[in-house]
Structure formats: C-alpha cells, structure tokens
Design an enzyme around this catalytic site. Structure first.
Site, short mmCIF file in Angstrom:
data_model
loop_
_atom_site.label_atom_id
_atom_site.label_comp_id
_atom_site.label_asym_id
_atom_site.label_seq_id
_atom_site.Cartn_x
_atom_site.Cartn_y
_atom_site.Cartn_z
CD GLU A 35 -3.05 -0.47 0.01
OE1 GLU A 35 -3.06 -0.18 -1.20
OE2 GLU A 35 -3.64 -1.46 0.48
CG HIS A 36 -0.13 4.89 0.55
ND1 HIS A 36 -0.54 6.09 0.01
CD2 HIS A 36 -1.18 4.42 1.25
CE1 HIS A 36 -1.79 6.35 0.41
NE2 HIS A 36 -2.20 5.34 1.15
CB THR A 37 4.31 0.27 -2.70
OG1 THR A 37 3.12 -0.46 -2.99
CG2 THR A 37 4.76 0.00 -1.29
CG ASP A 38 0.25 2.92 -6.64
OD1 ASP A 38 0.50 3.71 -5.72
OD2 ASP A 38 -0.84 2.93 -7.27
N GLY A 127 -16.48 4.82 -3.69
CA GLY A 127 -15.66 5.56 -2.74
C GLY A 127 -15.26 4.76 -1.50
N GLY A 129 -12.65 2.40 -1.52
CA GLY A 129 -11.30 1.85 -1.63
C GLY A 129 -11.22 0.56 -2.40
CB SER A 132 -16.13 2.35 -7.55
OG SER A 132 -15.75 3.53 -6.86
CB SER A 133 -12.96 6.07 -9.79
OG SER A 133 -11.94 5.83 -8.89
CG ASP A 177 -6.70 1.98 -7.59
OD1 ASP A 177 -6.01 1.24 -6.87
OD2 ASP A 177 -7.11 3.10 -7.23
C1 GLA Z 1 -5.39 4.47 -4.09
C2 GLA Z 1 -4.68 4.89 -5.37
C3 GLA Z 1 -3.64 3.85 -5.77
C4 GLA Z 1 -2.70 3.54 -4.61
C5 GLA Z 1 -3.49 3.24 -3.34
C6 GLA Z 1 -2.60 3.10 -2.14
O1 GLA Z 1 -6.12 3.30 -4.31
O2 GLA Z 1 -5.61 5.07 -6.41
O3 GLA Z 1 -2.92 4.31 -6.90
O4 GLA Z 1 -1.77 4.57 -4.42
O5 GLA Z 1 -4.43 4.25 -3.06
O6 GLA Z 1 -1.82 1.95 -2.24
#
Ligand code: GLA
Length: 391
Positions: A35-38, A127, A129, A132-133, A177
C-alpha cells in the site's frame, strides 16, 4: 446473460429506443498488501474482486456520446461530443460522468473514436477503496474502443485510465487500481511491479478466503491527505538522491536521517514504503509456497506500519482490523486502498468464514452504531473484457 446485464439492456432499450450491440465489464480490486508503494515505483499484490462495472453500448453515426448510469436513478443521460475539449460536469449530480468524459478525452487523444450511446451499472461500492472509479474508467475505455471497432493492449488501457484520473478528474493516483482492473487473472492474485508494469500471477493459498469489510466511512481521494503523502515520498526520494523510494534501503534511510537530510516525519513515511516493498515481495513468496499464516503476519505488519508510520488509517479502520484479529480463524487483517476510511481485507480460514463475518459485523456495530459494515467474501475475478449479450 445474467440478471444484472438483462436489467441494463432493458434500461438501454427503454432510454434509447434501440438495441445495444456490445457489452463490456471491468472489475474492482482489493490489494492484499503493498500500500502506497505504486507511486514509489514499488510492488503491490492485488487481485480483482467479484464486483464490476458493466457498460452496454451502441455506436452512433455522429461524434456524440450519451451515457446514463443505473447507479444514478432518474437522471437523464449526460451528453457530450468527441470533437474538441470535453467540459467537466457543472452540477455535483453529474460528476460521476467525469470519469467517462475523462476516459473519452484521453482515449480520443490516442485513437479515432466514434460517438455512441452507453448505459452503465456497477456493484463496486462507491468511494470505499475498492477502485470503483478505476473500474468505471477501464470499462468506459473498453466500451469506446468496442464502439469504434478497435482494441488495445490491457496494459495500455490501464495507463490511459490512470491518465484520465490524473489529468481530467484531478486525482494524483498511481497505477495500482487501473492495472488491477484491466489485467487481473481469474483465480489469481498478482505481484505487480509498478516500475516495469510486469504482473506475475500466484493463486491464493488453499483453505483460506479473502474477506473485505467496509468501515462505512467515506473519504474522497482528491481532498484527502493522499497527495501530501505522495509529496512526502517524493521529497524523501530526492533527499536520498534516488528517483523513487523503490531504490532506497532502510540502511540508506537511517544514514540520511543521521546526516540531517530526513526529519523524523519524512523518515517514518519513507520507512513504511521501503519496508512495505519488502513485505510485498515476501508475501508473494508466501503465495507461491502456499503459506497462509506467514502471509497473514505480513498483512498485520503492513497495517501497523500504515497506522503508525504512514498515518493513513483512522479509528474505524483500526477498530475493524483489531476486531478481525480477535476472531477465530483470522490469519491477518489490514486496511486496503488509500486509507482514511474505506475497507479492510482479512485472510480467514475457510471453516471460520461464516462465524467471522457475523461476529465482525456485530462487534463493529457495537463500537460504531452509526456505521453499517458491508462485508464481502470474494474470489479472484478476471480482468476487464467483453461480456456476452446473447440471452
Ligand atoms: C489508491 C490509489 C492507488 C494507490 C493506493 C494506495 O487506491 O488510487 O494508486 O496509491 O491508493 O496503495
């Protein structure tokens, strides 16, 4: 054709007085870890979920696109033309269509599109997580390609969808995503290398289920601290002299902190990212080895780091994870997605799943009576593709 698609076709017919010619779908995703690595060029381990956005379509002979959504009942179709810049929504009620417009704008800059009538529906909770978008963007791009008689590589579709989100909608998200929705493999999670965009599938361990639980707390990405975290990571990489935190090591972070190039907050943020990249690769090895227990432990560590060093959880997420971990059969639990609200993902041994979901909902409601924790048990779904329209 299942009931959801039949309902969509019926609504298309009733609105446009004609038959759709094709249909497409794109799933939401859950990220098991990473998470928060992309946006740090790092690693993620997502899978597509058994919930999706569906679009039925019919090409037109002009450059007009009309679109309505069954998720916005009673609203007339939003119309726009593919000639020139596509204006964003003027009323909040039409903002959902900005994902469609942004996708059309970006795709139209790459290939020659033709107008079409579209109808869409989705059961990815909005919305929360679960992307959906991204599912809407990927499904829209596939629908517009189908209307124009074109096709593109799924990785290219994911990149275009991300660009629509970044440049049109205005959310500075990474590729996690869109790549998950566009490229997932049925029955598999996948190690995603966000630098090379290579995807390596691996099945879930036997005997466990993936359980998603929604805190009920919503937080839009655009106005959240997401962009701030991203900026902190970029500043951290700069202080270390690397292009992205993917290239940093925990030792390098310590040295930079000792030399005064990273303050305590920047150090904590960067430590999460570097450790999470390591955990994600280790988690992939667990999948390969079928070691669900070790995978669960890595998920627990990920949540603790997102709570304590990256600070993107909230009381609702922390409570839901703590409850999950107190229940029998739970091997690991963590927040999934951007954080600040939204969903958790837990790994639960199969015989315990029914008891787990019942108790999780009950205990969460005792702590947060105003929240309804929707709970989904999901297998790994296929990535986006065409949907049969035959009866
Ligand atoms: C959201 C963002 C992704 C990613 C995650 C955290 O889903 O759209 O690109 O950064 O948060 O891992």
């Amino acid at each position: 054709m299942d009931q959801r698609t039949r309902d969509l076709v019926a609504a298309f017919r009733a609105t446009y007085q004609t038959e759709p010619t094709a249909a497409v779908r794109a799933p939401g995703r859950v990220n098991l870890i990473g998470e928060h690595t992309d946006y740090n060029d790092g690693f993620c381990l997502p899978m597509a979920i058994e919930r999706d956005v569906r679009v039925v379509l019919r090409p037109r002979s002009d450059a007009t696109v009309r679109v309505f959504s069954l998720q916005e009942p009673g609203r007339p179709p939003v119309a726009f033309t593919l000639d020139g810049a596509i204006p964003k929504a003027v009323t909040p009620a039409d903002r959902w269509a900005d994902y469609v417009k942004g996708s059309a704008q970006v795709l139209g800059g790459t290939v020659a599109l033709r107008g079409c009538d579209l109808a869409l529906t989705g059961d990815v909770p909005l919305g929360s997580g679960l992307s959906s978008s991204a599912a809407l963007e990927v499904a829209t791009i596939r629908a517009l390609l189908a209307a124009a008689g074109l096709s593109l590589d799924p990785v290219v579709i994911a990149k275009l969808a991300q660009r629509a989100e970044n440049s049109y909608v205005g959310t500075n998200c990474g590729i996690l995503d869109q790549l998950s929705s566009s490229c997932a493999t049925l029955g598999q999670a996948m190690l995603m290398d966000c630098r090379s965009l290579a995807l390596t599938p691996a099945p879930l361990p036997a005997g466990v289920a993936v359980v998603i639980a929604d805190t009920g707390k919503r937080r839009g990405l655009v106005d959240s601290a997401y962009n701030e975290r991203r900026a902190q990571c970029e500043a951290g990489a700069k202080a270390l002299g690397v292009s992205h935190l993917r290239d940093a090591t925990l030792h390098g972070l310590w040295q930079a902190a000792k030399a005064g190039r990273l303050d305590a907050l920047a150090l904590a943020r960067c430590q999460h990212v570097v450790a999470e990249n390591g955990r994600t690769q280790a988690a992939f090895a667990c999948l390969r080895a079928g070691d669900a227990e070790a995978l669960g432990q890595l998920m627990d560590q990920s949540h603790a780091d997102l709570r304590d060093r990256f600070e993107v959880t909230c009381p609702e997420l922390d409570d839901l994870v703590a409850i999950a971990r107190s229940l029998p059969g739970c091997l690991g639990s963590r927040m999934t997605g951007a954080g600040f609200g939204g969903c958790t993902v837990s790994l639960v041994s199969l015989p315990a799943v029914a008891g787990f979901t019942a108790s999780l909902g009950l205990k969460y409601r005792q702590l947060h009576p105003a929240m309804t924790p929707a709970i989904y048990v999901t297998g790994a779904a296929a990535g986006a593709g065409p949907l049969p329209l035959a009866p």
